[in-house]
Design a protein around this motif. Structure first.
Motif, mmCIF file in Angstrom:
data_model
loop_
_atom_site.group_PDB
_atom_site.id
_atom_site.type_symbol
_atom_site.label_atom_id
_atom_site.label_comp_id
_atom_site.label_asym_id
_atom_site.label_seq_id
_atom_site.Cartn_x
_atom_site.Cartn_y
_atom_site.Cartn_z
ATOM 1 N N CYS A 47 69.522 52.640 21.376
ATOM 2 C CA CYS A 47 68.090 52.870 21.147
ATOM 3 C C CYS A 47 67.394 53.353 22.420
ATOM 4 O O CYS A 47 66.543 54.249 22.362
ATOM 5 N N SER A 48 67.764 52.791 23.569
ATOM 6 C CA SER A 48 67.191 53.251 24.843
ATOM 7 C C SER A 48 67.551 54.709 25.089
ATOM 8 O O SER A 48 66.726 55.494 25.561
ATOM 9 N N ARG A 49 68.777 55.071 24.769
ATOM 10 C CA ARG A 49 69.226 56.464 24.908
ATOM 11 C C ARG A 49 68.392 57.372 24.007
ATOM 12 O O ARG A 49 67.918 58.428 24.429
ATOM 13 N N ALA A 50 68.181 56.962 22.747
ATOM 14 C CA ALA A 50 67.395 57.766 21.815
ATOM 15 C C ALA A 50 65.951 57.911 22.300
ATOM 16 O O ALA A 50 65.376 59.002 22.245
ATOM 17 N N VAL A 51 65.368 56.822 22.792
ATOM 18 C CA VAL A 51 63.995 56.871 23.324
ATOM 19 C C VAL A 51 63.939 57.852 24.494
ATOM 20 O O VAL A 51 63.033 58.689 24.580
ATOM 21 N N GLY A 52 64.902 57.773 25.396
ATOM 22 C CA GLY A 52 64.939 58.686 26.539
ATOM 23 C C GLY A 52 65.071 60.144 26.124
ATOM 24 O O GLY A 52 64.417 61.026 26.690
ATOM 25 N N LEU A 53 65.916 60.398 25.126
ATOM 26 C CA LEU A 53 66.066 61.771 24.632
ATOM 27 C C LEU A 53 64.775 62.273 23.998
ATOM 28 O O LEU A 53 64.386 63.429 24.190
ATOM 29 N N HIS A 54 64.110 61.428 23.250
ATOM 30 C CA HIS A 54 62.830 61.823 22.638
ATOM 31 C C HIS A 54 61.807 62.146 23.718
ATOM 32 O O HIS A 54 61.089 63.138 23.616
ATOM 33 N N GLU A 55 61.758 61.295 24.747
ATOM 34 C CA GLU A 55 60.794 61.539 25.832
ATOM 35 C C GLU A 55 61.109 62.825 26.578
ATOM 36 O O GLU A 55 60.219 63.623 26.860
ATOM 37 N N SER A 56 62.369 63.057 26.906
ATOM 38 C CA SER A 56 62.732 64.232 27.706
ATOM 39 C C SER A 56 62.633 65.542 26.921
ATOM 40 O O SER A 56 62.531 66.614 27.513
ATOM 41 N N HIS A 57 62.662 65.471 25.585
ATOM 42 C CA HIS A 57 62.557 66.672 24.763
ATOM 43 C C HIS A 57 61.216 66.770 24.030
ATOM 44 O O HIS A 57 61.050 67.604 23.142
ATOM 45 N N ASP A 58 60.255 65.901 24.398
ATOM 46 C CA ASP A 58 58.924 65.885 23.780
ATOM 47 C C ASP A 58 58.983 65.832 22.247
ATOM 48 O O ASP A 58 58.295 66.581 21.552
ATOM 49 N N ILE A 59 59.793 64.933 21.731
ATOM 50 C CA ILE A 59 59.936 64.763 20.284
ATOM 51 C C ILE A 59 59.050 63.591 19.860
ATOM 52 O O ILE A 59 59.111 62.512 20.445
ATOM 53 N N THR A 60 58.224 63.814 18.846
ATOM 54 C CA THR A 60 57.289 62.780 18.405
ATOM 55 C C THR A 60 57.781 62.003 17.187
ATOM 56 O O THR A 60 57.177 60.998 16.830
ATOM 57 N N SER A 61 58.852 62.454 16.549
ATOM 58 C CA SER A 61 59.366 61.745 15.383
ATOM 59 C C SER A 61 59.938 60.390 15.800
ATOM 60 O O SER A 61 60.325 60.196 16.953
ATOM 61 N N PRO A 62 59.990 59.437 14.868
ATOM 62 C CA PRO A 62 60.491 58.103 15.227
ATOM 63 C C PRO A 62 62.006 58.072 15.423
ATOM 64 O O PRO A 62 62.737 58.925 14.914
ATOM 65 N N VAL A 63 62.465 57.070 16.154
ATOM 66 C CA VAL A 63 63.894 56.788 16.284
ATOM 67 C C VAL A 63 64.289 56.081 14.993
ATOM 68 O O VAL A 63 63.561 55.230 14.480
ATOM 69 N N ARG A 64 65.461 56.437 14.451
ATOM 70 C CA ARG A 64 65.932 55.864 13.188
ATOM 71 C C ARG A 64 67.105 54.920 13.443
ATOM 72 O O ARG A 64 68.037 55.261 14.150
ATOM 73 N N VAL A 65 67.064 53.751 12.833
ATOM 74 C CA VAL A 65 68.166 52.793 12.927
ATOM 75 C C VAL A 65 68.505 52.350 11.509
ATOM 76 O O VAL A 65 67.636 51.866 10.782
#
Length: 146
Positions: A47-65
């Motif tokens: 989840c931390s990896r997904a959050v970091g990827l979203h932040e670094s790629h300016d993605i606003t969609s939620p992380v899915r689990v």
């Protein structure tokens, strides 16, 4: 097959909640108590990896689990919104800057940690985004008795 779906805003403070939910569902699914710490750590890392990827790629969609309880196994899928053409794969071109290289290094470290914690792990990237699927065996107790 029972499935629990969790979606959260790509913020670091939500990772703890995902870890707690994953551990609770894993326990209910029959994952061995001795493995629950590994489940928590692996989910936290994914989840931390997904959050970091979203932040670094300016993605606003939620992380899915997705927490998937099957007859003899328990799987967790952590999905991000970074598609295969977003430059996360090695050799993504000459436009990579030093900060992106640092992010890629952290990404590789996170995957190494997950691989060390989980025997059955699969990492894929497609049109829907990236996905880490982790699977643990479950113990079948009285469910087999008549």
């Amino acid at each position: 097959m029972a499935t629990v779906e969790l979606r959260f805003s790509a913020l670091p403070e939500h990772v703890r909640t995902a870890r707690l939910v994953a551990a609770a569902v894993a326990r209910r699914a029959g994952v061995d108590e001795a493995v629950l710490d590994e489940v928590r750590l692996a989910v936290g890392e994914a989840c931390s990896r997904a959050v970091g990827l979203h932040e670094s790629h300016d993605i606003t969609s939620p992380v899915r689990v997705l927490l998937i309880e099957d007859e003899k196994k328990f799987s967790i899928e952590v999905g991000d919104g970074v598609t295969g053409d977003s430059g996360t794969a090695p050799g993504g071109g000459e436009a990579a800057s030093v900060p992106e290289s640092d992010a890629e290094g952290e990404d590789e470290m996170g995957l190494a940690v997950i691989s060390g914690l989980v025997d059955d792990v699969e990492v894929t990237t497609g049109e829907e985004g990236g996905l880490i699927r982790m699977t643990w065996p479950t113990t079948t107790t009285a469910a087999v008795l008549p």
